[in-house]
Design an enzyme around this catalytic site. Structure first.
Site, mmCIF file in Angstrom:
data_model
loop_
_atom_site.group_PDB
_atom_site.id
_atom_site.type_symbol
_atom_site.label_atom_id
_atom_site.label_comp_id
_atom_site.label_asym_id
_atom_site.label_seq_id
_atom_site.Cartn_x
_atom_site.Cartn_y
_atom_site.Cartn_z
ATOM 1 N N ARG A 47 0.678 -1.414 -0.337
ATOM 2 C CA ARG A 47 0.155 0.480 0.165
ATOM 3 C C ARG A 47 0.994 1.346 0.055
ATOM 4 O O ARG A 47 0.728 2.429 -0.709
ATOM 5 C CB ARG A 47 -0.577 0.068 1.100
ATOM 6 N N TYR A 99 -17.314 16.033 -15.489
ATOM 7 C CA TYR A 99 -17.275 14.672 -15.263
ATOM 8 C C TYR A 99 -18.634 15.348 -14.387
ATOM 9 O O TYR A 99 -18.592 15.208 -13.649
ATOM 10 C CB TYR A 99 -16.421 14.271 -15.357
ATOM 11 N N ASP A 171 -7.818 18.612 -14.560
ATOM 12 C CA ASP A 171 -7.895 18.028 -14.959
ATOM 13 C C ASP A 171 -8.027 17.408 -16.482
ATOM 14 O O ASP A 171 -8.275 17.578 -17.264
ATOM 15 C CB ASP A 171 -9.469 16.927 -14.654
ATOM 16 N N LYS A 196 -8.966 6.161 -19.010
ATOM 17 C CA LYS A 196 -8.854 7.222 -20.365
ATOM 18 C C LYS A 196 -7.249 6.280 -21.273
ATOM 19 O O LYS A 196 -7.118 5.509 -21.704
ATOM 20 C CB LYS A 196 -9.461 8.030 -20.664
HETATM 21 O O1 P1T Z 1 -13.557 6.375 -14.379
HETATM 22 P P1 P1T Z 1 -12.208 6.922 -13.265
HETATM 23 O O2 P1T Z 1 -11.624 6.605 -13.237
HETATM 24 O O3 P1T Z 1 -12.776 7.117 -11.830
HETATM 25 O O4 P1T Z 1 -12.383 9.005 -13.720
HETATM 26 C C1 P1T Z 1 -13.577 9.990 -13.427
HETATM 27 C C2 P1T Z 1 -13.230 11.052 -14.318
HETATM 28 C C3 P1T Z 1 -12.545 11.945 -14.436
HETATM 29 N N1 P1T Z 1 -12.534 13.177 -15.123
HETATM 30 C C4 P1T Z 1 -12.856 13.094 -16.306
HETATM 31 C C5 P1T Z 1 -12.506 14.309 -17.277
HETATM 32 C C6 P1T Z 1 -13.453 11.742 -16.563
HETATM 33 O O5 P1T Z 1 -14.096 11.947 -17.787
HETATM 34 C C7 P1T Z 1 -13.750 10.810 -15.570
HETATM 35 C C8 P1T Z 1 -14.361 9.318 -15.597
HETATM 36 N N2 P1T Z 1 -15.234 9.586 -17.147
HETATM 37 C C9 P1T Z 1 -15.559 8.942 -17.650
HETATM 38 C C10 P1T Z 1 -16.324 7.011 -17.651
HETATM 39 C C11 P1T Z 1 -16.883 8.913 -19.489
HETATM 40 O O6 P1T Z 1 -17.388 8.303 -19.601
HETATM 41 O O7 P1T Z 1 -17.418 10.056 -19.427
#
Ligand code: P1T
Length: 381
Positions: A47, A99, A171, A196
């Site tokens: 961790r 988001y 972000d 992503k």
């Molecule tokens: O899904 P996760 O890895 O927890 O990430 C969250 C997140 C944070 N910031 C942005 C700009 C994002 O697009 C996302 C996650 N977005 C999607 C799952 C989507 O389809 O837009």
């Protein structure tokens, strides 16, 4: 080292002192033998630190021109770690164009812990000053925004944030460090949903933070270890593998994004197309200034302008898959109002443009003509 070399070698001088393997070994272990308590080779418990994760974190720090990075079990876990820097009574300024999951974390979790969020309109950003008070601690922005593809001037926001000693977190999920490097533009924290483009193959959920300040790194590392939302070593290996082709994939995502945006714009059944590469996009000049290209995300509405027409088109697509998420090699199409942004109240999301007729595309790296043809057939050609 230039960016296209950094994706492959950045922060990865000696990944395997034991056998000199070119890729880092996957250290699938929770713990490490100690000679005497506290006497070990830098890792005591997974961790707190894991060698495979450490390579990924060093790679991320290198790509974003930061000094330290931390990986988390998801993008939201990374955002959650940043919010844990705050205490009750603190205030955050952010935009209404975010988001949906980030919005939900802010309003449904942290607001209950006494943190106040100001969701301001993008055109109010220039007057950020008027929302700042002695309790303001953090400015949180996304650029390009999900899903409206608005662009926020990072340098301009960072000047105001610095003047008032606020932390600025960006972000950078949609742009990736290939297109834009927020720390160089004055941001304090860069966040990614590595799920992503960084992972790039729709097979890992992960988040990362990168900073360039020792004390901030110490505080965030403390949170990473104390709260424990870390990713496993297999996932770190996969994201690191993804990063090694980030520059080539992004180049193609941008080319295909351009082809799709142009084709949609010229189609009689299409109403609005949101893509920052258009010279008449309201923030095109800022995009040109801070981004290397315009990315692979495109949103649009059809002339019919109803949820039914959007859903009909989504169901007719053959190469694009109807799915949440983005940034993978394969093209995806989504309906933000009922999918990624469903947690934002209708009135609020519609004010930012996330109407029921909006469709969001994550343009993959398939053949661009096949993608355009797929959209054309779904539009009834
Ligand atoms: O899904 P996760 O890895 O927890 O990430 C969250 C997140 C944070 N910031 C942005 C700009 C994002 O697009 C996302 C996650 N977005 C999607 C799952 C989507 O389809 O837009």
């Amino acid at each position: 080292m230039k960016f296209n070399t950094k994706t492959i070698h950045g922060g990865q001088k000696e990944v395997d002192p034991a056998y000199n393997s070119v890729m880092p070994p996957i250290y699938q272990t929770t713990t490490y033998k100690q000679v005497s308590p506290g006497e070990h080779k830098g890792f005591a418990y997974s961790r707190s630190g894991n060698p495979t994760r450490a390579v990924l974190e060093q790679s991320m720090a290198s790509l974003e021109n930061g000094t330290h990075a931390m990986a988390f079990g998801s993008g939201l876990a990374a955002i959650d770690a940043v919010l844990k820097l705050l205490i009750p009574g603190d205030e955050v300024i952010t935009t209404s164009d975010l988001y949906g999951g980030t919005y939900r974390l802010f309003t449904r979790i942290y607001a209950h812990f006494g943190i106040k969020f100001h969701f301001i309109d993008l055109d109010q950003l220039a007057e950020l000053n008027q929302f700042i008070n002695p309790n303001t601690k953090l400015v949180w922005i996304e650029t390009p925004t999900n899903p409206m593809m608005n662009i926020i001037d990072i340098e301009a926001v960072s000047k105001i944030s610095k003047k008032h000693q606020l932390l600025l977190a960006v972000d950078n999920t949609f742009a990736t460090p290939y297109l834009q490097q927020p720390l160089d533009l004055g941001a304090d924290i860069v966040m990614h949903s590595a799920t992503k483009y960084l992972g790039g193959h729709s097979d890992v959920v992960m988040g990362t933070l990168v900073v360039k300040d020792q004390e901030l790194a110490r505080r965030l590392y403390f949170i990473q270890n104390a709260s424990g939302a870390i990713p496993g070593p297999q996932d770190c290996f996969l994201v690191l593998r993804g990063i090694k082709t980030l520059h080539v994939r992004m180049q193609r995502h941008c080319e295909n994004g351009r082809a799709v945006a142009m084709a949609l714009r010229n189609h009689p059944q299409v109403d609005k197309v949101y893509w920052p590469g258009f010279s008449d996009h309201p923030h095109h000049e800022v995009a040109k200034k801070q981004m290397k290209d315009f990315g692979g995300m495109v949103s649009f509405t059809t002339v019919e302008g109803t949820q039914e027409s959007a859903l009909k088109m989504l169901k007719s697509l053959k190469i694009f898959s109807l799915a949440e998420s983005l940034g993978g090699i394969e093209s995806l199409a989504g309906h933000p109002a009922t999918m990624t942004h469903a947690s934002i109240p209708k009135e609020e999301r519609e004010r930012t443009g996330v109407v029921d007729a909006l469709i969001r595309l994550s343009v993959g790296i398939e053949d661009d003509q096949d993608l355009v043809n797929d959209l054309h057939q779904a539009l009834g050609d």
